[in-house]
Design an enzyme around this catalytic site. Structure first.
Site, PDB file in Angstrom:
ATOM      1  N   HIS A  79     -29.721 -20.342 -41.802  1.00 19.68           N
ATOM      2  CA  HIS A  79     -28.214 -20.408 -41.845  1.00 19.68           C
ATOM      3  C   HIS A  79     -27.809 -20.739 -40.251  1.00 19.68           C
ATOM      4  CE1 HIS A  79     -24.524 -20.010 -44.194  1.00 19.68           C
ATOM      5  NE2 HIS A  79     -23.880 -19.956 -43.077  1.00 19.68           N
ATOM      6  N   ASP A  95     -16.678 -14.157 -49.879  1.00 18.78           N
ATOM      7  CA  ASP A  95     -16.702 -15.252 -48.906  1.00 18.78           C
ATOM      8  C   ASP A  95     -16.360 -16.416 -49.207  1.00 18.78           C
ATOM      9  OD1 ASP A  95     -18.106 -15.646 -46.229  1.00 18.78           O
ATOM     10  OD2 ASP A  95     -19.165 -17.008 -47.602  1.00 18.78           O
ATOM     11  N   ARG A 150      -9.879 -18.390 -43.811  1.00 20.33           N
ATOM     12  CA  ARG A 150     -10.163 -18.575 -42.116  1.00 20.33           C
ATOM     13  C   ARG A 150     -10.041 -20.151 -41.825  1.00 20.33           C
ATOM     14  NH1 ARG A 150     -15.932 -16.599 -41.784  1.00 20.33           N
ATOM     15  NH2 ARG A 150     -15.486 -16.627 -39.674  1.00 20.33           N
ATOM     16  N   SER A 168     -19.480 -12.961 -42.873  1.00 16.59           N
ATOM     17  CA  SER A 168     -19.622 -14.095 -43.797  1.00 16.59           C
ATOM     18  C   SER A 168     -21.281 -14.679 -44.025  1.00 16.59           C
ATOM     19  CB  SER A 168     -18.774 -15.296 -43.097  1.00 16.59           C
ATOM     20  OG  SER A 168     -19.081 -16.649 -43.726  1.00 16.59           O
ATOM     21  N   LYS A 211     -23.645 -13.790 -47.664  1.00 19.37           N
ATOM     22  CA  LYS A 211     -24.401 -14.686 -48.338  1.00 19.37           C
ATOM     23  C   LYS A 211     -25.917 -14.809 -48.474  1.00 19.37           C
ATOM     24  CE  LYS A 211     -22.083 -18.382 -46.286  1.00 19.37           C
ATOM     25  NZ  LYS A 211     -21.004 -18.409 -45.722  1.00 19.37           N
TER      26      LYS A 211
HETATM   27  N1  URA Z   1     -21.118 -20.109 -41.241  1.00 18.33           N
HETATM   28  C1  URA Z   1     -20.659 -19.241 -42.277  1.00 18.33           C
HETATM   29  O1  URA Z   1     -21.056 -19.319 -43.307  1.00 18.33           O
HETATM   30  N2  URA Z   1     -19.617 -18.247 -42.082  1.00 18.33           N
HETATM   31  C2  URA Z   1     -19.042 -18.455 -40.726  1.00 18.33           C
HETATM   32  O2  URA Z   1     -18.144 -17.745 -40.733  1.00 18.33           O
HETATM   33  C3  URA Z   1     -19.380 -19.155 -39.760  1.00 18.33           C
HETATM   34  C4  URA Z   1     -20.735 -20.038 -40.246  1.00 18.33           C
END
Ligand code: URA
Length: 434
Positions: free
Chosen positions: A82, A161, A168, A183, A187
């Site tokens: 990620h 999320d 956001r 966040s 996930k």
């Molecule tokens: N990627 C995400 O999934 N969440 C964030 O807040 C920033 C980048």
């Protein structure tokens, strides 16, 4: 409990308790708190921050707002990656199939664009028919069948999320360390990967502007991963200039496809090699980073990674003929060069401003209901340290509206800083946090 009390508590710089955080996430997921109050709380968190305990509680509450995937009945060991968000970041599109082609299942939950930063799901939706909605059963089946899944937040996996992320994006509350950490890690925990490589961006186009801030974000995410029993590593990588050349959805898909065929920008390939290499290391598929990178390069050269990408696109309803012939991906009506305004060396880029220029061109969202124009964006091979003559072409703008094109050109030129003396090129990785 009342949300107004939580907003005021955080506004005044106080800690939220574990119960308060759990209540807030449960109530918001069930649509019991309106967006305007949650926006106020998010803004208070952005200004006041959260301590480590609050950040961990928030991560857990979001991860448990839906189901938890256990993937071990379909794959013995699953890896994930990620990015913390940046401009031109199409790494997932290349790294996922590379790692899957090395025999390691990759199940990933991605996001849409966030503020000035592009989103993997928006990019992939440039491909006709491709979709990311799937049931948990489908997620598992696809992971078992082809070893590669690219899904989004669903009503089943980390649904809180999905809601917070969209809010956001349009309320100026993205660049908050606890909100980003929660966040991303919620996930990752919910999607059930055994090992996670985090690509934490640092620089003018990242939410963390300095390496020190990026390291702090990396540290907390690595600790959350480890506490949850996941092997976790974070690379601190450069985002002082866009990653690769392409910025904008379909343009980035084209660049990812070229990279899978061995024709992408060298600097972008180097970045993909590092991320994929660490994923192999965490999966114990190689004993050194050099050996891992050699495996990754081999599966690209043999066309195996490209085949994996095709399989994933087909499994998720995408038009494979379109990716076989990327010229048929969405194409803008006007393509015009960006010329160097002076002779000199490119010394710095305001990469966030370049990201917003792409959003305003139509490549991202200014409000929750905006439709994305997948065709627009920039191809900007110019990198910090490159020397240009006045008038020399530095890149191209792809637009569907001449006024927006001119505005984007002014915004890009205003984002560049020039020097009369040589400037060192930037490294692409600053540190690795284990
Ligand atoms: N990627 C995400 O999934 N969440 C964030 O807040 C920033 C980048």
């Amino acid at each position: 409990m009342r949300i107004i009390d939580l907003i005021e508590k955080k506004r005044d710089g106080n800690e939220l308790s574990t119960d308060e955080i759990n209540w807030f996430i449960t109530a918001y997921t069930a649509d019991h708190i309106p967006d305007y109050q949650v926006s106020a709380l998010l803004m208070a968190i952005l200004f006041r921050g959260m301590n480590r305990r609050e950040t961990v509680d928030l991560t857990r509450a979001i991860a448990y707002s839906g189901d938890q995937l256990d993937l071990h009945d379909v794959a013995p060991f699953v890896v994930d990656k990620h990015s913390s968000g940046g401009v031109g970041d199409k790494t997932t599109l290349v790294v996922q199939p590379l790692v899957a082609a090395c025999g390691i299942p990759v199940g990933k939950m991605s996001g849409r664009g966030l503020g000035s930063s592009g989103g993997t799901l928006d990019k992939m939706e440039s491909i006709n028919g491709w979709h990311f909605e799937m049931s948990l059963e489908q997620f598992k089946r696809q992971l078992g069948n082809i070893g590669l899944v690219l899904s989004g937040q669903t009503t089943e996996l980390a649904p809180a999320d999905g809601k917070l992320y969209a809010l956001r994006d349009v309320t100026g509350t993205v660049a908050s360390m606890p909100l980003i950490a929660a966040s991303i890690m919620s996930k990752k925990l919910a999607a059930g990967a055994d090992a996670i490589v985090l690509d934490v961006k640092s620089g003018s186009g990242a939410f963390m502007h300095t390496v020190a801030e990026a390291r702090q974000l990396a540290r907390i995410m690595v600790d959350i991963g480890k506490d949850a029993g996941r092997k976790t590593v974070a690379l601190i990588s450069d985002m002082n200039q866009p990653l690769g050349h392409a910025i904008g959805n379909a343009l980035e898909v084209r660049e990812a496809i070229a990279t899978l065929h061995g024709d992408g920008p060298h600097s972008f390939w180097e970045h993909c090699l590092d991320v994929a290499g660490y994923m192999l290391l965490l999966a114990d598929k190689a004993s050194t980073l050099a050996a891992a990178k050699a495996q990754v390069t081999a599966v690209r050269d043999q066309g195996l990674a490209w085949q994996k990408f095709r399989d994933m696109v087909a499994a998720q309803g995408g038009d494979v003929a379109q990716i076989d012939n990327p010229n048929t991906l969405p194409t803008a009506r006007c393509v015009e060069p960006i010329s160097a305004p002076q002779t000199g060396t490119l010394a710095a880029m305001d990469t966030t401003a370049i990201g917003w220029a792409c959003v305003r061109l139509g490549g991202g969202r200014m409000s929750k209901s905006d439709q994305i124009d997948h065709a627009v964006g920039f191809v900007l091979p110019a990198k910090i340290g490159n020397h240009f003559q006045a008038g020399e072409t530095m890149g191209f703008i792809h637009a569907n509206d001449p006024d927006k094109l001119n505005q984007a050109r002014s915004e890009i030129l205003a984002a560049l800083t020039w020097s009369d003396t040589p400037v060192e090129p930037l490294p692409h990785i600053y540190d690795v946090v284990t």
